[in-house]
Motif scaffolding. Structure first.
Motif, PDB file in Angstrom:
ATOM      1  N   ASN A   2       0.827  -1.215   0.000  1.00 37.05           N
ATOM      2  CA  ASN A   2       0.000   0.000   0.000  1.00 37.05           C
ATOM      3  C   ASN A   2       0.866   1.272   0.000  1.00 37.05           C
ATOM      4  OD1 ASN A   2       0.770   0.665   2.673  1.00 37.05           O
ATOM      5  ND2 ASN A   2      -0.823  -0.669   3.516  1.00 37.05           N
ATOM      6  N   ASP A   3       0.198   2.430  -0.068  1.00 36.27           N
ATOM      7  CA  ASP A   3       0.932   3.692  -0.195  1.00 36.27           C
ATOM      8  C   ASP A   3       1.758   4.015   1.041  1.00 36.27           C
ATOM      9  OD1 ASP A   3      -0.063   4.054  -2.696  1.00 36.27           O
ATOM     10  OD2 ASP A   3      -1.627   5.483  -2.101  1.00 36.27           O
ATOM     11  N   VAL A   4       1.260   3.621   2.220  1.00 38.98           N
ATOM     12  CA  VAL A   4       2.013   3.909   3.451  1.00 38.98           C
ATOM     13  C   VAL A   4       3.334   3.139   3.428  1.00 38.98           C
ATOM     14  CG1 VAL A   4       2.025   3.686   5.968  1.00 38.98           C
ATOM     15  CG2 VAL A   4      -0.065   4.402   4.793  1.00 38.98           C
ATOM     16  N   ILE A   5       3.263   1.874   3.058  1.00 36.74           N
ATOM     17  CA  ILE A   5       4.481   1.053   3.025  1.00 36.74           C
ATOM     18  C   ILE A   5       5.429   1.558   1.933  1.00 36.74           C
ATOM     19  CG2 ILE A   5       5.350  -1.296   2.636  1.00 36.74           C
ATOM     20  CD1 ILE A   5       2.830  -2.287   4.135  1.00 36.74           C
ATOM     21  N   LYS A   6       4.866   1.982   0.811  1.00 35.76           N
ATOM     22  CA  LYS A   6       5.711   2.597  -0.233  1.00 35.76           C
ATOM     23  C   LYS A   6       6.430   3.823   0.310  1.00 35.76           C
ATOM     24  CE  LYS A   6       3.184   1.220  -4.322  1.00 35.76           C
ATOM     25  NZ  LYS A   6       1.984   1.607  -5.071  1.00 35.76           N
ATOM     26  N   LEU A   7       5.701   4.623   1.081  1.00 28.62           N
ATOM     27  CA  LEU A   7       6.313   5.815   1.679  1.00 28.62           C
ATOM     28  C   LEU A   7       7.466   5.406   2.607  1.00 28.62           C
ATOM     29  CD1 LEU A   7       6.035   8.986   2.270  1.00 28.62           C
ATOM     30  CD2 LEU A   7       4.722   8.287   4.290  1.00 28.62           C
ATOM     31  N   LEU A   8       7.226   4.401   3.450  1.00 28.34           N
ATOM     32  CA  LEU A   8       8.260   3.972   4.399  1.00 28.34           C
ATOM     33  C   LEU A   8       9.499   3.475   3.648  1.00 28.34           C
ATOM     34  CD1 LEU A   8       6.006   1.976   6.925  1.00 28.34           C
ATOM     35  CD2 LEU A   8       6.946   4.271   7.245  1.00 28.34           C
ATOM     36  N   LEU A   9       9.275   2.730   2.574  1.00 33.80           N
ATOM     37  CA  LEU A   9      10.399   2.133   1.835  1.00 33.80           C
ATOM     38  C   LEU A   9      11.161   3.162   1.001  1.00 33.80           C
ATOM     39  CD1 LEU A   9       8.792  -1.231   0.613  1.00 33.80           C
ATOM     40  CD2 LEU A   9      10.385  -0.912   2.503  1.00 33.80           C
ATOM     41  N   SER A  10      10.563   4.336   0.825  1.00 32.33           N
ATOM     42  CA  SER A  10      11.223   5.333  -0.037  1.00 32.33           C
ATOM     43  C   SER A  10      12.077   6.321   0.759  1.00 32.33           C
ATOM     44  CB  SER A  10      10.166   6.100  -0.842  1.00 32.33           C
ATOM     45  OG  SER A  10       9.378   6.885   0.040  1.00 32.33           O
ATOM     46  N   HIS A  11      12.225   6.076   2.072  1.00 39.18           N
ATOM     47  CA  HIS A  11      12.989   7.022   2.895  1.00 39.18           C
ATOM     48  C   HIS A  11      14.457   7.117   2.494  1.00 39.18           C
ATOM     49  CE1 HIS A  11      14.916   9.102   6.130  1.00 39.18           C
ATOM     50  NE2 HIS A  11      15.746   8.090   6.246  1.00 39.18           N
ATOM     51  N   ARG A  12      14.932   8.334   2.420  1.00 39.27           N
ATOM     52  CA  ARG A  12      16.368   8.606   2.366  1.00 39.27           C
ATOM     53  C   ARG A  12      16.587   9.941   3.034  1.00 39.27           C
ATOM     54  NH1 ARG A  12      13.895  11.763  -0.435  1.00 39.27           N
ATOM     55  NH2 ARG A  12      13.968  12.030  -2.670  1.00 39.27           N
ATOM     56  N   SER A  13      17.768  10.156   3.586  1.00 36.02           N
ATOM     57  CA  SER A  13      18.055  11.421   4.260  1.00 36.02           C
ATOM     58  C   SER A  13      18.209  12.526   3.227  1.00 36.02           C
ATOM     59  CB  SER A  13      19.342  11.303   5.076  1.00 36.02           C
ATOM     60  OG  SER A  13      19.133  10.425   6.149  1.00 36.02           O
ATOM     61  N   ILE A  14      17.673  13.687   3.571  1.00 37.39           N
ATOM     62  CA  ILE A  14      17.799  14.876   2.718  1.00 37.39           C
ATOM     63  C   ILE A  14      18.668  15.893   3.458  1.00 37.39           C
ATOM     64  CG2 ILE A  14      16.515  16.806   1.672  1.00 37.39           C
ATOM     65  CD1 ILE A  14      16.036  14.141   0.232  1.00 37.39           C
ATOM     66  N   ARG A  15      19.660  16.415   2.752  1.00 41.87           N
ATOM     67  CA  ARG A  15      20.576  17.372   3.383  1.00 41.87           C
ATOM     68  C   ARG A  15      20.596  18.718   2.660  1.00 41.87           C
ATOM     69  NH1 ARG A  15      22.782  12.263   4.048  1.00 41.87           N
ATOM     70  NH2 ARG A  15      23.252  11.729   6.213  1.00 41.87           N
ATOM     71  N   LYS A  16      19.769  18.837   1.614  1.00 38.66           N
ATOM     72  CA  LYS A  16      19.699  20.103   0.885  1.00 38.66           C
ATOM     73  C   LYS A  16      18.237  20.476   0.734  1.00 38.66           C
ATOM     74  CE  LYS A  16      21.860  22.441  -2.956  1.00 38.66           C
ATOM     75  NZ  LYS A  16      22.120  22.321  -4.385  1.00 38.66           N
ATOM     76  N   PHE A  17      17.914  21.674   1.215  1.00 35.84           N
ATOM     77  CA  PHE A  17      16.507  22.059   1.302  1.00 35.84           C
ATOM     78  C   PHE A  17      16.258  23.371   0.554  1.00 35.84           C
ATOM     79  CE2 PHE A  17      17.711  19.740   5.153  1.00 35.84           C
ATOM     80  CZ  PHE A  17      16.770  18.723   5.164  1.00 35.84           C
ATOM     81  N   SER A  18      15.029  23.556   0.081  1.00 30.47           N
ATOM     82  CA  SER A  18      14.650  24.834  -0.528  1.00 30.47           C
ATOM     83  C   SER A  18      14.442  25.875   0.573  1.00 30.47           C
ATOM     84  CB  SER A  18      13.364  24.667  -1.334  1.00 30.47           C
ATOM     85  OG  SER A  18      12.246  24.724  -0.473  1.00 30.47           O
ATOM     86  N   TYR A 163      11.681  21.320   2.586  1.00 33.10           N
ATOM     87  CA  TYR A 163      11.304  20.801   1.274  1.00 33.10           C
ATOM     88  C   TYR A 163      12.580  20.444   0.519  1.00 33.10           C
ATOM     89  CZ  TYR A 163       6.669  22.221   2.601  1.00 33.10           C
ATOM     90  OH  TYR A 163       5.483  22.323   3.294  1.00 33.10           O
ATOM     91  N   PRO A 164      12.663  19.207   0.017  1.00 30.94           N
ATOM     92  CA  PRO A 164      13.910  18.700  -0.572  1.00 30.94           C
ATOM     93  C   PRO A 164      14.338  19.474  -1.816  1.00 30.94           C
ATOM     94  CG  PRO A 164      12.320  16.915  -0.236  1.00 30.94           C
ATOM     95  CD  PRO A 164      11.599  18.196  -0.003  1.00 30.94           C
ATOM     96  N   GLU A 165      15.634  19.697  -1.906  1.00 26.13           N
ATOM     97  CA  GLU A 165      16.222  20.199  -3.157  1.00 26.13           C
ATOM     98  C   GLU A 165      17.273  19.231  -3.667  1.00 26.13           C
ATOM     99  OE1 GLU A 165      17.685  24.181  -3.441  1.00 26.13           O
ATOM    100  OE2 GLU A 165      15.779  24.852  -4.271  1.00 26.13           O
ATOM    101  N   GLN A 166      17.056  17.981  -3.378  1.00 24.13           N
ATOM    102  CA  GLN A 166      17.903  16.936  -3.942  1.00 24.13           C
ATOM    103  C   GLN A 166      17.059  15.661  -3.945  1.00 24.13           C
ATOM    104  OE1 GLN A 166      20.149  15.802   0.290  1.00 24.13           O
ATOM    105  NE2 GLN A 166      21.390  16.329  -1.468  1.00 24.13           N
ATOM    106  N   ASP A 167      17.494  14.676  -4.689  1.00 26.86           N
ATOM    107  CA  ASP A 167      16.693  13.455  -4.795  1.00 26.86           C
ATOM    108  C   ASP A 167      17.617  12.232  -4.777  1.00 26.86           C
ATOM    109  OD1 ASP A 167      14.617  11.711  -5.116  1.00 26.86           O
ATOM    110  OD2 ASP A 167      14.376  12.079  -7.272  1.00 26.86           O
TER     111      ASP A 167
END
Lengths: 245, 245
Positions: A2-18, A163-167
């Motif tokens: 489901n979408d919640v599990i997809k969200l959990l699995l897509s985590h990565r740290s973001i270090r550059k923000f808008s 808000y992420p400025e990197q992916d």
């Protein structure tokens, strides 16, 4: 899936923000989501300090080992393990707080992490990126001074939000069968699991750095657990009231 | 407020489960979602033991203080903080593991909680109910024997999972402004926050028990932090290799 599990699995740290700010109502919603996490014996051993003052942010960035996103992220939260509030409640009832119990330290530290992870999921569900800042434990006494933390409270980690400025890519993890075991701890699976993951991580690092970074997990672990790590933590905690009885 | 945040805010512990089993693929998905949580310095200090053996389940239920849902829930997981796997990786690289660092204990314990909370969110998104079992720390040495845990691994808590057969209310939390502070720790907000929450909890308990339970948060906190709590934890952890240097 489901979408919640997809969200959990897509985590990565973001270090550059808008530059886009996070409004206070959203921060409050994120922290309220954190409060909804389970808490041992209802201790609710988490206090969140939202650091807005630019001088404090710059100082914390420095104390965390020069992690500039501590000052450049839209919002920066410090998650503190707090048994002071419970001690005060206990005193209200004529009780005498029993300081320094290892068990209280564990309860509060676990509470903080459950709470923070709920905040992270809430934030990511809103399109925000996050980065945990364990580096606050590089200089926990100075961090505690900046935040004016009283006894029986300690800073477990920080959290950058924006808000992420990197992916970046999702970082690979150990194979499931080196982490999920059946009925008893099975030492025999470790060797193959580490070997498989070392290979995976070596190609992940090579790809990410155009071949420059030649490392793997066990090399990283040698650097982390093959030497003393933040040896000041014990005495810092002791001074802060967590004497570990 | 989006659906993910609604899900987070709707959490309550479930202690009564239907007979419906959770298939292994679903358990694997839940644990994989746990793996996706952040981990300090990539330590990945979590090992999950899925306990299937009915005798072990019954023994753990007993050791946790007679919590029968430890044996009646569809699935029972024990979340262990694990620096043994990293120590083995370190040795592979010719490094010498530095045992007993307080910092490694903190990293692994926090890792476990972040991981577990992701598992909980994944499970709840699938319609499952959960209950954390901190009671495993009542008898952690015996629990470790049942699970054959080696040195440098300790059981932080258990987790019951299953399809709910009850629908309890969400438990109220401390007011947000006693938990979220701005820039520095503000002791002045505690008194009013505790008083407000005490009142809230008193009416919550009365309503839930038809007037029988007359308690509030500060009474609970007196019982929790106004006396020694699991005083064996310190020596148990020491014996398990976590000497807290």
């Amino acid at each position: 899936m489901n979408d919640v599990i997809k969200l959990l699995l897509s985590h990565r740290s973001i270090r550059k923000f808008s530059d886009q700010a996070i409004d206070q109502e959203t921060v409050n919603t994120i922290v309220a989501a954190g409060q909804a996490a389970a808490t041992s014996s209802n201790l609710q051993g988490t206090t969140v300090i939202q650091v807005n003052n630019p001088d404090s942010r710059a100082e914390l960035a420095q104390l965390a080992g020069g992690q500039k996103y501590v000052s450049t992220s839209s919002t920066f939260l410090v998650f503190c393990a707090d048994v002071k509030r419970s001690a005060q409640a206990c005193a209200l009832q004529g009780g005498e707080f029993t300081p320094g119990m290892t068990e209280h330290f564990i309860i509060a530290t676990v509470d903080v992490a459950l709470f923070a992870q709920n905040c992270v999921i809430a934030a990511e569900s809103l399109g925000l990126g996050i980065c945990y800042i364990g580096g606050l434990r590089n200089n926990p006494a100075d961090v505690s001074k900046v935040l004016d933390l009283p006894e029986n409270v300690y800073p477990v980690f920080g959290l950058c939000l924006g808000y992420p400025e990197q992916d970046p890519e999702v970082k690979p993890r150990l194979p499931l069968d080196a982490v999920l075991m059946q009925d008893t701890y099975d030492e025999s699976v470790l060797e193959a699991g580490i070997a498989q993951y070392d290979e995976h991580m070596r190609s992940y690092y090579r790809q990410r750095t155009g071949g420059k970074k030649d490392s793997n997990w066990s090399v990283e672990m040698k650097a982390l657990v093959g030497k003393e790590s933040r040896p000041h933590m014990r005495s810092f905690l002791h001074d802060q009231g967590f004497t570990m009885k």
